[in-house]
Design a protein around this motif. Structure first.
Motif, PDB file in Angstrom:
ATOM      1  N   ASP A 183       0.941  -1.280  -0.034  1.00 39.96           N
ATOM      2  CA  ASP A 183      -0.063   0.042  -0.004  1.00 39.96           C
ATOM      3  C   ASP A 183       0.970   1.262  -0.077  1.00 39.96           C
ATOM      4  OD1 ASP A 183      -3.036   0.002   0.091  1.00 39.96           O
ATOM      5  OD2 ASP A 183      -2.904  -1.201   1.777  1.00 39.96           O
ATOM      6  N   MET A 184       0.437   2.302  -0.725  1.00 40.72           N
ATOM      7  CA  MET A 184       0.862   3.664  -0.678  1.00 40.72           C
ATOM      8  C   MET A 184       0.293   4.497  -0.015  1.00 40.72           C
ATOM      9  SD  MET A 184       2.843   3.778  -4.430  1.00 40.72           S
ATOM     10  CE  MET A 184       1.500   3.821  -5.375  1.00 40.72           C
ATOM     11  N   ILE A 224      10.629   5.165   0.645  1.00 41.26           N
ATOM     12  CA  ILE A 224      10.133   6.503   0.694  1.00 41.26           C
ATOM     13  C   ILE A 224      10.619   7.433  -0.419  1.00 41.26           C
ATOM     14  CG2 ILE A 224      10.559   8.703   2.121  1.00 41.26           C
ATOM     15  CD1 ILE A 224      10.498   6.683   4.475  1.00 41.26           C
ATOM     16  N   ALA A 225       9.829   8.302  -1.181  1.00 39.63           N
ATOM     17  CA  ALA A 225      10.331   9.194  -2.045  1.00 39.63           C
ATOM     18  C   ALA A 225      10.029  10.752  -1.358  1.00 39.63           C
ATOM     19  CB  ALA A 225       9.611   8.992  -3.238  1.00 39.63           C
ATOM     20  N   LEU A 258       6.092  10.391  -0.145  1.00 36.14           N
ATOM     21  CA  LEU A 258       5.309   9.088  -0.744  1.00 36.14           C
ATOM     22  C   LEU A 258       5.841   7.970  -0.129  1.00 36.14           C
ATOM     23  CD1 LEU A 258       3.906   8.065  -4.121  1.00 36.14           C
ATOM     24  CD2 LEU A 258       5.226   6.509  -2.788  1.00 36.14           C
ATOM     25  N   VAL A 261       0.329   8.715  -0.233  1.00 33.12           N
ATOM     26  CA  VAL A 261       0.887   9.996  -0.797  1.00 33.12           C
ATOM     27  C   VAL A 261       0.165  11.187  -0.204  1.00 33.12           C
ATOM     28  CG1 VAL A 261       0.589  11.058  -3.137  1.00 33.12           C
ATOM     29  CG2 VAL A 261       0.423   8.572  -2.944  1.00 33.12           C
ATOM     30  N   GLU A 262       1.382  12.193   0.032  1.00 33.46           N
ATOM     31  CA  GLU A 262       1.159  13.508   0.486  1.00 33.46           C
ATOM     32  C   GLU A 262       0.165  14.274  -0.363  1.00 33.46           C
ATOM     33  OE1 GLU A 262       4.425  15.949   0.988  1.00 33.46           O
ATOM     34  OE2 GLU A 262       3.221  17.517   2.006  1.00 33.46           O
ATOM     35  N   GLY A 263      -0.781  14.873   0.235  1.00 35.42           N
ATOM     36  CA  GLY A 263      -2.071  15.529  -0.381  1.00 35.42           C
ATOM     37  C   GLY A 263      -3.099  14.699  -0.868  1.00 35.42           C
ATOM     38  N   VAL A 264      -2.924  13.502  -0.793  1.00 36.33           N
ATOM     39  CA  VAL A 264      -4.135  12.500  -1.349  1.00 36.33           C
ATOM     40  C   VAL A 264      -4.321  11.675   0.070  1.00 36.33           C
ATOM     41  CG1 VAL A 264      -4.769  10.401  -2.565  1.00 36.33           C
ATOM     42  CG2 VAL A 264      -3.059  12.277  -3.579  1.00 36.33           C
ATOM     43  N   HIS A 265      -3.369  11.112   0.892  1.00 40.05           N
ATOM     44  CA  HIS A 265      -3.873  10.382   1.900  1.00 40.05           C
ATOM     45  C   HIS A 265      -3.421  11.007   3.328  1.00 40.05           C
ATOM     46  CE1 HIS A 265      -3.096   7.397  -1.373  1.00 40.05           C
ATOM     47  NE2 HIS A 265      -4.237   6.772  -0.792  1.00 40.05           N
ATOM     48  N   SER A 301       5.856   3.954   0.312  1.00 41.21           N
ATOM     49  CA  SER A 301       5.055   2.649  -0.084  1.00 41.21           C
ATOM     50  C   SER A 301       5.649   1.493   0.678  1.00 41.21           C
ATOM     51  CB  SER A 301       5.711   2.422  -1.639  1.00 41.21           C
ATOM     52  OG  SER A 301       5.303   1.360  -2.073  1.00 41.21           O
TER      53      SER A 301
END
Lengths: 348, 348
Positions: free
Chosen positions: A58-59, A102-103, A144, A61-65, A146
C-alpha cells in the motif's frame, strides 16, 4: 498539533543515499528466525518452513492520503506500517516483515525522515515485525511512502474473501466511523488555525476519534482471539475504505448477498456526538468513511455460541443469497441497496 | 521518439479505483504453482516448499528516474519490473512474483496506464513472473512506480555481497556504460526537439545504447549459466548505480579490497564512439554511469577454468586484502582509489 517547523535541519544531501539508508535503518533489530538476511544486500532473504506466505502493499501519498499540516511524521510512519499489517491480519495471518520505501523532496530535512522512521520502528516493535528492506529516493514534490508487508500462515488457516455462505453471520470488530470523524475535526482545526494561528483549540472531546485517524492500530489481537475461540471465519477483509465497500467486496468475491442492520452498527459515543455536531448522518460515515482498520468477517452460524459474549465482535447482519443483493436494513425497516461509493447517493 | 499526446483519452475517474485495478490486471495469468492466491484479496498468498524467498523493492519517480518526454510508458512499465528482477538475480535466485504499485496524477488518461501495464505484462511474460498485487492511487503531481519482486532460491545457492575473499576474481557480465550514454543521446535529442520540433533525428548510430537505457534487460540467463557451469560466485551484486559504487559495496560487505583494471573494462563499440563524440571519458562513464543491470560477482580462482572461455563473463580485476583498499589500476599503471560518487573527483 501543528508541527514546529523550526527544528534542527540537516539537508539530506549531506548524507547521500547510502549514508541515509544506513543512518535510518541501523535501529532495526531482527526478531524473526524467518528473516535470514535483512537490509544490506540486493534483496532480503526469508525462510518459512511449512507455511504459506502472504504479501500485500500500500502507498500513502502526501496531499492525497495525508496532510502534513496536522499529521506528525512519526504518526505517519506508524500508520504507513499499520495499514499494511491490517491487510495481513485480514488473511488470518501473522505479519513478520515489512519493506519501507520513501520518495521525498529535498524540502524535508534529515530530522523529518528520522521522525518518520521512529514511527516505523515503533510499529515494528509493537507488532513484532522485521524491517527488511526498502528504497529511499528523491521526489520532485512531496512525500510518498510505499510499504510491502509479508506474513506467514498455516495453509489450513488462511481466510479469503471468497468463502462467505448464505446464513453466515456478518461480524465486525471494534467500532466504526471514528477515523473519518477524527479527520473532519482535524480539517476544521486546520481552517481555524489558518484564520487565527494563536487560537489554542480544546480538543478533549475528540481525543478518541483523532487518535483513530492519526494513530490507527491493526487488529493483530483478533487473529489470536479467533484462534483462542477456535473460530475460523468463512471470509474476512479489513475495513479500510468504509464498511459498504468492504461488504460489497466480500459479496462479489463470495457470490452472495447480505442484509446489514443499521441499528447494529457499532458506534463510539464520540462518533455519535461529533456526527451530531457536524450534522452528518453516522450511518453514512460508517458505510463510507474508511480508515478504521477493523476486521469484517463472516462466521458460520454454528460458531455463534463461541463469539456471542465477546465484546470485540459485533454481529451486524447476515449473508443472503446472491439474487437478493447487498442491502442495508434501516432503523425504519426499509431495505436500501448498499453502494460502494454511496456517499452522494446515500446522504439524505 | 517523442510521444504522441493526441491519443484517445479516457479519464481515470470514469473507472474508479477498483474498476481501474480490475481493468489493468485482468490480463495477468498465473504461471507459478507457488502463487496460491493472486490479485483480488487483502494480500497475495504464496507457498514455497524447501526454498528460501528473496524480497526486494525499488521505486521509479518521474522527474528523478525518468523523463516522459522521451521514455515511452510501455518501456517504463517494462523497466520498472526489470530493475527489481535484477536484484533477485543478483542473489542467484529465480524471480517468481512482483507487486506493482502506481501513484499517478489525473493528467494521465486510462490509455497511459494501459501502456504502462502493457510493459509490466511483457516483462512478466518474458521473465516468467506472476503479477500478484499492487496498489493504484492518485498523486498530486507526476507518476511514481513502486515494485516489489519476490524470488526463490535453494538455501545453499543464495549468494550475498559478503563472501568475497582475497585472490577471488572480479567478474562482470555483458558490457558497461551503454545505458548512461544512451541517456546522454536522449537528453541531447530532447534539447534539439525543443529548438526544432520538425527535426527528424538520425539515431541509427545509437540504437544499442538507447535500448540499454530505454529497455534494459535483467540477467536471468546468468543465473542459469552459473548453474550450468557449476560455479557459485563468492559474492554478487547487480550493477545499477555504476561499477565503482557496486565494487565498493562488495568490498565493504566482504571486508576486502580490490584491484580493478581499466584496460579490462568491457565496452561496446557504440559506447566508445559516443563517448568520443560527447568528449566524455569512457572509464568515468563505466565507473559512475549506472543503470546497466549487469551482474558483478567474485569467483574463486579454482573456478577460473570453468568461466574463462565464456563470452558473457569478463574478468576485470581481483580481490585484495582490506588494508589495500579498492583501487582502479589505470592504463598508465597507476592506482587510484575508487570512489562511490567519484564523478566530480574523477573527471579529468
Amino acid at each position: 498539533m501543528i508541527e514546529d517547523k523550526n527544528q534542527a535541519r540537516t539537508p539530506l544531501s549531506e548524507l547521500g543515499e547510502f549514508g541515509l539508508i544506513d543512518h535510518l535503518t541501523k535501529q532495526f533489530e531482527i526478531k524473526h528466525t524467518s528473516t535470514v538476511k535483512s537490509i544490506g544486500d540486493d534483496a532480503a532473504v526469508l525462510e518459512f518452513s511449512n507455511k504459506q506466505i502472504v504479501v500485500t502493499t500500500d502507498m500513502l501519498v502526501e496531499g492525497v492520503h495525508f496532510d502534513l499540516s496536522y499529521v506528525p511524521l512519526k504518526h505517519l510512519g506508524y500508520k504507513s506500517v499499520i495499514v499494511n499489517l491490517s491487510d495481513v491480519y485480514a488473511m488470518n495471518a501473522q505479519a513478520t516483515q515489512v519493506t519501507v520505501s520513501i520518495a521525498v523532496s529535498n524540502r524535508f530535512p534529515l530530522e523529518a525522515l528520522e521522525a518518520l522512521y521512529e514511527g516505523v520502528a515503533l510499529a515494528s516493535k509493537i507488532y513484532n515485525i522485521d524491517v527488511v528492506g526498502g528504497d529511499t529516493t528523491s521526489s520532485t514534490s512531496g512525500l510518498l511512502i510505499s510499504v510491502t508487508a509479508i506474513g506467514e500462515v498455516n495453509p489450513e488457516d488462511a481466510v479469503y474473501r471468497t468463502g462467505a455462505k448464505p446464513n453466515d453471520l456478518l461480524v465486525v470488530t471494534g467500532d466504526l466511523g471514528g477515523a473519518y470523524m477524527g479527520l473532519q475535526v482535524l480539517e476544521r482545526e486546520k481552517e481555524v488555525f489558518k484564520v487565527n494561528p494563536n487560537n489554542q483549540p480544546d480538543l478533549d472531546a475528540y481525543t478518541y476519534i483523532m487518535e483513530r485517524q492519526l494513530k490507527p492500530e491493526a487488529r493483530k489481537d483478533i487473529v489470536k482471539l479467533l484462534k483462542d475461540l477456535d473460530v475460523k471465519p468463512t471470509s474476512m477483509i479489513d475495513v479500510s475504505d468504509g464498511l459498504s465497500s468492504e461488504i460489497l467486496h466480500i459479496c462479489k468475491a463470495s457470490k452472495v448477498g447480505c442484509d446489514l442492520y443499521e441499528d447494529k452498527l457499532p458506534l463510539d459515543p464520540q462518533v455519535i456526538s461529533t456526527c451530531e455536531e457536524f450534522n452528518i448522518d453516522s450511518t453514512t460515515v460508517v458505510l463510507n468513511g474508511g480508515e478504521d482498520y477493523e476486521l469484517l468477517m463472516t462466521i458460520s452460524q454454528k460458531d455463534f455460541p463461541k463469539i456471542k459474549a465477546n465484546p470485540n465482535l459485533t454481529v451486524i447482519g447476515y449473508i443472503t443469497d446472491e439474487s437478493v443483493g447487498a442491502n442495508l436494513v434501516t432503523r425504519g425497516d426499509t431495505k436500501i441497496p448498499l453502494q460502494a461509493q454511496g456517499w452522494k447517493n446515500f446522504n439524505s
